[in-house]
Enzyme design. Structure first.
Site, PDB file in Angstrom:
ATOM      1  N   PRO A 234       0.832  -1.210   0.000  1.00 46.33           N
ATOM      2  CA  PRO A 234       0.000   0.000   0.000  1.00 46.33           C
ATOM      3  C   PRO A 234       0.867   1.262   0.000  1.00 46.33           C
ATOM      4  O   PRO A 234       1.834   1.355   0.738  1.00 46.33           O
ATOM      5  CB  PRO A 234      -0.816  -0.104   1.290  1.00 46.33           C
ATOM      6  CG  PRO A 234      -0.307  -1.265   2.031  1.00 46.33           C
ATOM      7  CD  PRO A 234       0.670  -2.005   1.193  1.00 46.33           C
ATOM      8  N   GLU A 235       0.514   2.200  -0.881  1.00 44.79           N
ATOM      9  CA  GLU A 235       1.221   3.472  -0.934  1.00 44.79           C
ATOM     10  C   GLU A 235       0.315   4.566  -0.368  1.00 44.79           C
ATOM     11  O   GLU A 235      -0.754   4.268   0.144  1.00 44.79           O
ATOM     12  CB  GLU A 235       1.619   3.787  -2.386  1.00 44.79           C
ATOM     13  CG  GLU A 235       2.506   2.701  -2.994  1.00 44.79           C
ATOM     14  CD  GLU A 235       2.929   3.023  -4.427  1.00 44.79           C
ATOM     15  OE1 GLU A 235       3.012   4.210  -4.777  1.00 44.79           O
ATOM     16  OE2 GLU A 235       3.165   2.076  -5.194  1.00 44.79           O
TER      17      GLU A 235
ATOM     18  N   HIS B 282      -2.967 -15.499  10.325  1.00 46.05           N
ATOM     19  CA  HIS B 282      -2.010 -14.374  10.297  1.00 46.05           C
ATOM     20  C   HIS B 282      -2.570 -13.108  10.947  1.00 46.05           C
ATOM     21  O   HIS B 282      -2.194 -12.006  10.580  1.00 46.05           O
ATOM     22  CB  HIS B 282      -1.558 -14.053   8.876  1.00 46.05           C
ATOM     23  CG  HIS B 282      -1.069 -15.241   8.116  1.00 46.05           C
ATOM     24  ND1 HIS B 282       0.065 -15.931   8.491  1.00 46.05           N
ATOM     25  CD2 HIS B 282      -1.568 -15.872   7.021  1.00 46.05           C
ATOM     26  CE1 HIS B 282       0.238 -16.941   7.641  1.00 46.05           C
ATOM     27  NE2 HIS B 282      -0.728 -16.936   6.761  1.00 46.05           N
TER      28      HIS B 282
ATOM     29  N   ARG C 124       2.661 -11.661   5.521  1.00 46.82           N
ATOM     30  CA  ARG C 124       4.103 -11.637   5.300  1.00 46.82           C
ATOM     31  C   ARG C 124       4.884 -10.963   6.428  1.00 46.82           C
ATOM     32  O   ARG C 124       6.116 -10.969   6.420  1.00 46.82           O
ATOM     33  CB  ARG C 124       4.408 -10.995   3.950  1.00 46.82           C
ATOM     34  CG  ARG C 124       3.829 -11.853   2.814  1.00 46.82           C
ATOM     35  CD  ARG C 124       4.374 -11.484   1.478  1.00 46.82           C
ATOM     36  NE  ARG C 124       5.827 -11.564   1.416  1.00 46.82           N
ATOM     37  CZ  ARG C 124       6.539 -11.173   0.370  1.00 46.82           C
ATOM     38  NH1 ARG C 124       5.932 -10.653  -0.655  1.00 46.82           N
ATOM     39  NH2 ARG C 124       7.843 -11.280   0.375  1.00 46.82           N
TER      40      ARG C 124
ATOM     41  N   ARG D  45      21.170  15.878  -6.896  1.00 48.99           N
ATOM     42  CA  ARG D  45      21.018  14.464  -6.577  1.00 48.99           C
ATOM     43  C   ARG D  45      21.356  13.625  -7.818  1.00 48.99           C
ATOM     44  O   ARG D  45      20.748  13.803  -8.864  1.00 48.99           O
ATOM     45  CB  ARG D  45      19.589  14.180  -6.114  1.00 48.99           C
ATOM     46  CG  ARG D  45      19.524  13.186  -4.996  1.00 48.99           C
ATOM     47  CD  ARG D  45      18.241  13.324  -4.225  1.00 48.99           C
ATOM     48  NE  ARG D  45      18.440  14.049  -2.986  1.00 48.99           N
ATOM     49  CZ  ARG D  45      18.971  13.515  -1.885  1.00 48.99           C
ATOM     50  NH1 ARG D  45      19.373  12.262  -1.881  1.00 48.99           N
ATOM     51  NH2 ARG D  45      19.102  14.233  -0.800  1.00 48.99           N
TER      52      ARG D  45
END
Ligand SMILES: [Zn+2]
Length: 278
Positions: free
Chosen positions: A2-3, A106, A125, A159
């Site tokens: 998820p972002e 889980h 996970r 950068r």
């Protein structure tokens, strides 16, 4: 994983559903990985606390906890309000469930609420993290939806890394991951491998606008459901149907019909149109 838009969607759903509810008791599983604070500390901070609000900071879900004044008076530092910080990692989910719904495999934490519902943290996970802090939580990088264009441009000054890697660097910007970096670079017309410092003023301006647009459109669509993302009600997002390059390797560019290319930059895949992006 998820972002920002997915975490924002989840945080908004939790804020709507849980604000004002009280955590009566807490069960924690015996797997150590998800617990970033000692289990006793998490339980002490959460039990009998009222959920005063939920918001997103970077890719973290921040739950503000408050206590009745009688409890506060007994604490040494009454002004400090605890916060419960949840990072979903790759596969973490926070689900609101009725107690008679079977507990999923889980499941690492169950918060029993005064309303009779449960808030469950499920993470197959185990890259997700639960922690409590007693001071204002801040993400390491700038908030992409709040940063101004000047500060945004300044992040990439001198950068040498590819612009794609710079967008993914959480100490620069908080919450942008692979999907939204690829989509933003496509809309800005910038190739992912370009050195960040090589972007012109006009390109940085376009990228800034693209990041805001992509994130806001994704939030409006409830996020992108790739792999197994669902929000706190178990609903999927819809932004995956609006992806223009991410996950579209070999398919025609929606603008110029050139096949979308996939390359690997620093171990992460990047999708772009070789004709539209320079
Ligand atoms: Zn194209």
């Amino acid at each position: 994983m998820p972002e920002l838009p997915e975490v924002e969607t989840i945080a908004r759903g939790l804020a709507q559903n849980l604000t004002g509810d009280v955590i009566e008791s807490v069960w924690l599983g015996n797997k150590p990985e998800p617990l970033k604070s000692p289990p006793g500390e998490i339980i002490r901070a959460l039990e009998q606390a009222c959920i005063a609000g939920v918001r997103r900071v970077g890719k973290h879900i921040v739950v503000n906890l408050s206590r009745q004044s009688s409890v506060v008076r007994r604490q040494k530092k009454p002004k400090q309000q605890a916060q419960w910080i949840v990072h979903l990692g790759m596969t973490g989910r926070l689900l609101i469930a009725q107690p008679d719904v079977a507990v999923a495999k889980h499941t690492h934490a169950i918060l029993r609420l005064r309303s009779g519902r449960e808030l469950r943290f499920v993470d197959p996970r185990r890259f997700g993290r639960l922690a409590v802090v007693c001071h204002g939580f801040e993400a390491p990088g700038s908030e992409p939806l709040e940063v101004g264009v000047e500060s945004f441009a300044g992040l990439f000054h001198q950068r040498k890394t590819p612009i794609k890697s710079a967008l993914l660097n959480q100490s620069l910007l908080s919450g942008i991951g692979n999907i939204y970096a690829d989509e933003s670079l496509f809309r800005a017309g910038v190739r992912p491998r370009r050195r960040a410092a090589s972007l012109t003023r006009a390109e940085l301006q376009r990228l800034y606008v693209a990041v805001q647009e992509v994130l806001n459109e994704a939030i409006a669509a409830g996020g992108s459901s790739v792999s197994d993302y669902v929000d706190s009600n178990g609903d999927t997002g819809f932004f995956q149907f609006q992806h223009r390059v991410y996950g579209r390797e070999g398919e025609p560019c929606l603008v110029c019909r050139t096949p979308v290319k996939r390359i690997v930059i620093a171990g992460r895949s990047a999708h772009y149109c070789p004709k539209c992006q320079k």
